[in-house]
Design a protein around this motif. Structure first.
Motif, PDB file in Angstrom:
ATOM      1  N   LEU A   1       0.830  -1.204   0.000  1.00 14.02           N
ATOM      2  CA  LEU A   1       0.000   0.000   0.000  1.00 14.02           C
ATOM      3  C   LEU A   1       0.866   1.257   0.000  1.00 14.02           C
ATOM      4  O   LEU A   1       0.558   2.236  -0.689  1.00 14.02           O
ATOM      5  CB  LEU A   1      -0.927   0.003   1.212  1.00 14.02           C
ATOM      6  CG  LEU A   1      -2.070  -1.008   1.194  1.00 14.02           C
ATOM      7  CD1 LEU A   1      -2.898  -0.873   2.465  1.00 14.02           C
ATOM      8  CD2 LEU A   1      -2.950  -0.816  -0.035  1.00 14.02           C
TER       9      LEU A   1
ATOM     10  N   TRP B   1      -8.181   2.786  -1.124  1.00 15.54           N
ATOM     11  CA  TRP B   1      -8.669   3.840  -0.233  1.00 15.54           C
ATOM     12  C   TRP B   1     -10.140   4.065  -0.547  1.00 15.54           C
ATOM     13  O   TRP B   1     -10.507   4.452  -1.646  1.00 15.54           O
ATOM     14  CB  TRP B   1      -7.860   5.102  -0.474  1.00 15.54           C
ATOM     15  CG  TRP B   1      -8.173   6.280   0.405  1.00 15.54           C
ATOM     16  CD1 TRP B   1      -9.367   6.609   0.968  1.00 15.54           C
ATOM     17  CD2 TRP B   1      -7.256   7.303   0.809  1.00 15.54           C
ATOM     18  NE1 TRP B   1      -9.263   7.763   1.690  1.00 15.54           N
ATOM     19  CE2 TRP B   1      -7.979   8.213   1.612  1.00 15.54           C
ATOM     20  CE3 TRP B   1      -5.905   7.538   0.554  1.00 15.54           C
ATOM     21  CZ2 TRP B   1      -7.381   9.348   2.167  1.00 15.54           C
ATOM     22  CZ3 TRP B   1      -5.315   8.662   1.108  1.00 15.54           C
ATOM     23  CH2 TRP B   1      -6.038   9.552   1.911  1.00 15.54           C
ATOM     24  N   ASP B   2     -11.004   3.848   0.448  1.00 15.94           N
ATOM     25  CA  ASP B   2     -12.440   3.942   0.207  1.00 15.94           C
ATOM     26  C   ASP B   2     -13.037   5.230   0.761  1.00 15.94           C
ATOM     27  O   ASP B   2     -13.812   5.898   0.091  1.00 15.94           O
ATOM     28  CB  ASP B   2     -13.156   2.745   0.828  1.00 15.94           C
ATOM     29  CG  ASP B   2     -14.617   2.687   0.446  1.00 15.94           C
ATOM     30  OD1 ASP B   2     -14.931   2.103  -0.601  1.00 15.94           O
ATOM     31  OD2 ASP B   2     -15.452   3.260   1.181  1.00 15.94           O
TER      32      ASP B   2
ATOM     33  N   CYS C   1      -8.408  -0.428   8.248  1.00 17.84           N
ATOM     34  CA  CYS C   1      -8.375   1.012   8.502  1.00 17.84           C
ATOM     35  C   CYS C   1      -6.970   1.400   8.950  1.00 17.84           C
ATOM     36  O   CYS C   1      -6.207   0.577   9.461  1.00 17.84           O
ATOM     37  CB  CYS C   1      -9.412   1.426   9.543  1.00 17.84           C
ATOM     38  SG  CYS C   1      -9.042   0.896  11.222  1.00 17.84           S
ATOM     39  N   SER C   2      -6.649   2.645   8.711  1.00 14.10           N
ATOM     40  CA  SER C   2      -5.405   3.214   9.220  1.00 14.10           C
ATOM     41  C   SER C   2      -5.747   4.515   9.920  1.00 14.10           C
ATOM     42  O   SER C   2      -6.804   5.103   9.678  1.00 14.10           O
ATOM     43  CB  SER C   2      -4.397   3.439   8.084  1.00 14.10           C
ATOM     44  OG  SER C   2      -4.967   4.207   7.036  1.00 14.10           O
TER      45      SER C   2
ATOM     46  N   GLU D   1     -12.703   8.350   4.321  1.00 13.27           N
ATOM     47  CA  GLU D   1     -11.887   8.892   5.396  1.00 13.27           C
ATOM     48  C   GLU D   1     -12.752   9.666   6.377  1.00 13.27           C
ATOM     49  O   GLU D   1     -13.892  10.028   6.064  1.00 13.27           O
ATOM     50  CB  GLU D   1     -10.778   9.798   4.849  1.00 13.27           C
ATOM     51  CG  GLU D   1     -11.256  11.054   4.145  1.00 13.27           C
ATOM     52  CD  GLU D   1     -11.664  10.844   2.701  1.00 13.27           C
ATOM     53  OE1 GLU D   1     -12.286  11.759   2.137  1.00 13.27           O
ATOM     54  OE2 GLU D   1     -11.384   9.768   2.135  1.00 13.27           O
TER      55      GLU D   1
ATOM     56  N   THR E   1      -8.530   6.408   7.836  1.00 12.45           N
ATOM     57  CA  THR E   1      -8.716   6.007   6.440  1.00 12.45           C
ATOM     58  C   THR E   1      -9.280   4.594   6.426  1.00 12.45           C
ATOM     59  O   THR E   1      -8.754   3.707   7.109  1.00 12.45           O
ATOM     60  CB  THR E   1      -7.386   6.027   5.666  1.00 12.45           C
ATOM     61  OG1 THR E   1      -6.831   7.333   5.707  1.00 12.45           O
ATOM     62  CG2 THR E   1      -7.607   5.633   4.207  1.00 12.45           C
TER      63      THR E   1
ATOM     64  N   TRP F   1     -10.205   1.219   4.220  1.00 14.20           N
ATOM     65  CA  TRP F   1      -9.721   0.535   3.021  1.00 14.20           C
ATOM     66  C   TRP F   1     -10.694  -0.567   2.619  1.00 14.20           C
ATOM     67  O   TRP F   1     -11.155  -1.346   3.454  1.00 14.20           O
ATOM     68  CB  TRP F   1      -8.342  -0.072   3.290  1.00 14.20           C
ATOM     69  CG  TRP F   1      -7.304   0.950   3.628  1.00 14.20           C
ATOM     70  CD1 TRP F   1      -7.002   1.441   4.872  1.00 14.20           C
ATOM     71  CD2 TRP F   1      -6.439   1.625   2.720  1.00 14.20           C
ATOM     72  NE1 TRP F   1      -5.996   2.375   4.794  1.00 14.20           N
ATOM     73  CE2 TRP F   1      -5.631   2.510   3.482  1.00 14.20           C
ATOM     74  CE3 TRP F   1      -6.261   1.568   1.334  1.00 14.20           C
ATOM     75  CZ2 TRP F   1      -4.665   3.327   2.908  1.00 14.20           C
ATOM     76  CZ3 TRP F   1      -5.300   2.381   0.760  1.00 14.20           C
ATOM     77  CH2 TRP F   1      -4.513   3.246   1.543  1.00 14.20           C
TER      78      TRP F   1
ATOM     79  N   THR G   1      -7.258   9.813  -7.132  1.00 12.86           N
ATOM     80  CA  THR G   1      -7.643  10.691  -6.027  1.00 12.86           C
ATOM     81  C   THR G   1      -7.995  12.080  -6.534  1.00 12.86           C
ATOM     82  O   THR G   1      -8.978  12.688  -6.096  1.00 12.86           O
ATOM     83  CB  THR G   1      -6.502  10.776  -4.996  1.00 12.86           C
ATOM     84  OG1 THR G   1      -6.135   9.453  -4.594  1.00 12.86           O
ATOM     85  CG2 THR G   1      -6.934  11.569  -3.774  1.00 12.86           C
TER      86      THR G   1
ATOM     87  N   LEU H   1      -2.469  12.098  -0.139  1.00 12.83           N
ATOM     88  CA  LEU H   1      -1.632  10.911  -0.322  1.00 12.83           C
ATOM     89  C   LEU H   1      -0.327  11.025   0.458  1.00 12.83           C
ATOM     90  O   LEU H   1       0.145  10.045   1.044  1.00 12.83           O
ATOM     91  CB  LEU H   1      -1.358  10.692  -1.806  1.00 12.83           C
ATOM     92  CG  LEU H   1      -2.588  10.350  -2.653  1.00 12.83           C
ATOM     93  CD1 LEU H   1      -2.196  10.190  -4.117  1.00 12.83           C
ATOM     94  CD2 LEU H   1      -3.264   9.082  -2.151  1.00 12.83           C
TER      95      LEU H   1
ATOM     96  N   LEU I   1       0.572   4.080  -2.969  1.00 12.59           N
ATOM     97  CA  LEU I   1       0.134   5.448  -2.690  1.00 12.59           C
ATOM     98  C   LEU I   1       1.028   6.480  -3.368  1.00 12.59           C
ATOM     99  O   LEU I   1       0.596   7.603  -3.624  1.00 12.59           O
ATOM    100  CB  LEU I   1       0.102   5.697  -1.177  1.00 12.59           C
ATOM    101  CG  LEU I   1      -1.080   5.078  -0.436  1.00 12.59           C
ATOM    102  CD1 LEU I   1      -0.901   5.228   1.069  1.00 12.59           C
ATOM    103  CD2 LEU I   1      -2.398   5.717  -0.869  1.00 12.59           C
TER     104      LEU I   1
ATOM    105  N   GLU J   1      -1.062  10.267   4.047  1.00 10.89           N
ATOM    106  CA  GLU J   1      -1.328   8.845   4.285  1.00 10.89           C
ATOM    107  C   GLU J   1      -0.039   8.032   4.218  1.00 10.89           C
ATOM    108  O   GLU J   1       0.159   7.094   5.007  1.00 10.89           O
ATOM    109  CB  GLU J   1      -2.346   8.311   3.280  1.00 10.89           C
ATOM    110  CG  GLU J   1      -2.797   6.885   3.554  1.00 10.89           C
ATOM    111  CD  GLU J   1      -3.535   6.736   4.877  1.00 10.89           C
ATOM    112  OE1 GLU J   1      -3.482   5.637   5.458  1.00 10.89           O
ATOM    113  OE2 GLU J   1      -4.170   7.713   5.333  1.00 10.89           O
TER     114      GLU J   1
END
Length: 208
Positions: free
Chosen positions: A30, A192-193, A137-138, A195, A155, A157, A43, A69, A34, A72
């Motif tokens: 990931l 990334w879905d 998630c992050s 946030e 974020t 995912w 994005t 980005l 990114l 992240e």
């Protein structure tokens, strides 16, 4: 030529969580993706179309996408990694449904910055013609987007429909193994879905 076993394999596509030992490789993948121009374009296009949830202050969608980005990438670079087993995933979903509000204290986070992969979807995101599972998630800091009182950035995912991509390749005349290799090489395992910014609780702010 596909046999019946191959067809069954194509019909039963679903999220299969990586083993805990595989999460570092997923995390590294990931981080690489990114920084890829593909992610920047996707994005930027999403922000330009008004599809983003949070828009950082920027002169145009391209700059805003670069900020999102970059932040992240920084969060993932400093993230502790977590694998959530089926029991804990179910307990988290049950507990989350009864949270009294959407505030949080920093001491409640597992770590200041992290990346967590769930054994089962924690929700679904509607996309054109499909519903994709949210599986990771992050979280961490967002210097550009956090309000003055501070907040934690989340974020979420999603897992792309790999089996649908495989079906398309098979219909085009490739074998399943050939398509799987192409899919593995041509795109990230997670996307990334969405946030969110979760503000620190009032109790914490009063103590500052």
């Amino acid at each position: 030529m596909l046999d019946e076993t191959d067809l069954d394999d194509l019909r039963t596509g679903s999220w299969t969580a990586p083993a805990p030992a595989e999460i570092p490789a997923l995390h590294a993948s990931l981080r690489r993706w990114l920084g890829h121009p593909y992610f920047l374009k996707v994005t930027c296009d999403a922000l330009a179309a008004g599809n983003g949830t949070i828009f950082p202050s920027a002169v145009d969608p391209l700059e805003a996408a670069a900020i999102l980005l970059s932040e992240e990438i920084d969060r993932l670079a400093a993230a502790d990694l977590y694998a959530v087993d089926p029991t804990m995933t179910a307990e988290a979903l049950t507990a989350g449904a009864h949270l009294p509000d959407l505030s949080v204290e920093s001491s409640e986070l597992p770590s200041p910055q992290g990346f967590m992969v769930f054994s089962a979807p924690i929700g679904y995101s509607d996309a054109p013609g499909e519903s994709v599972p949210i599986v990771a998630c992050s979280w961490g800091r967002s210097p550009h987007c956090a309000p003055p009182g501070g907040a934690v950035w989340l974020t979420f995912w999603s897992a792309p429909d790999i089996e649908q991509l495989i079906r398309v390749g098979v219909w085009a005349g490739l074998t399943i193994d050939e398509v799987r290799r192409q899919v593995d090489q041509s795109g990230p395992a997670l996307v990334w879905d969405d946030e969110a910014l979760l503000c620190w609780s009032l109790a914490r702010l009063r103590s500052l």
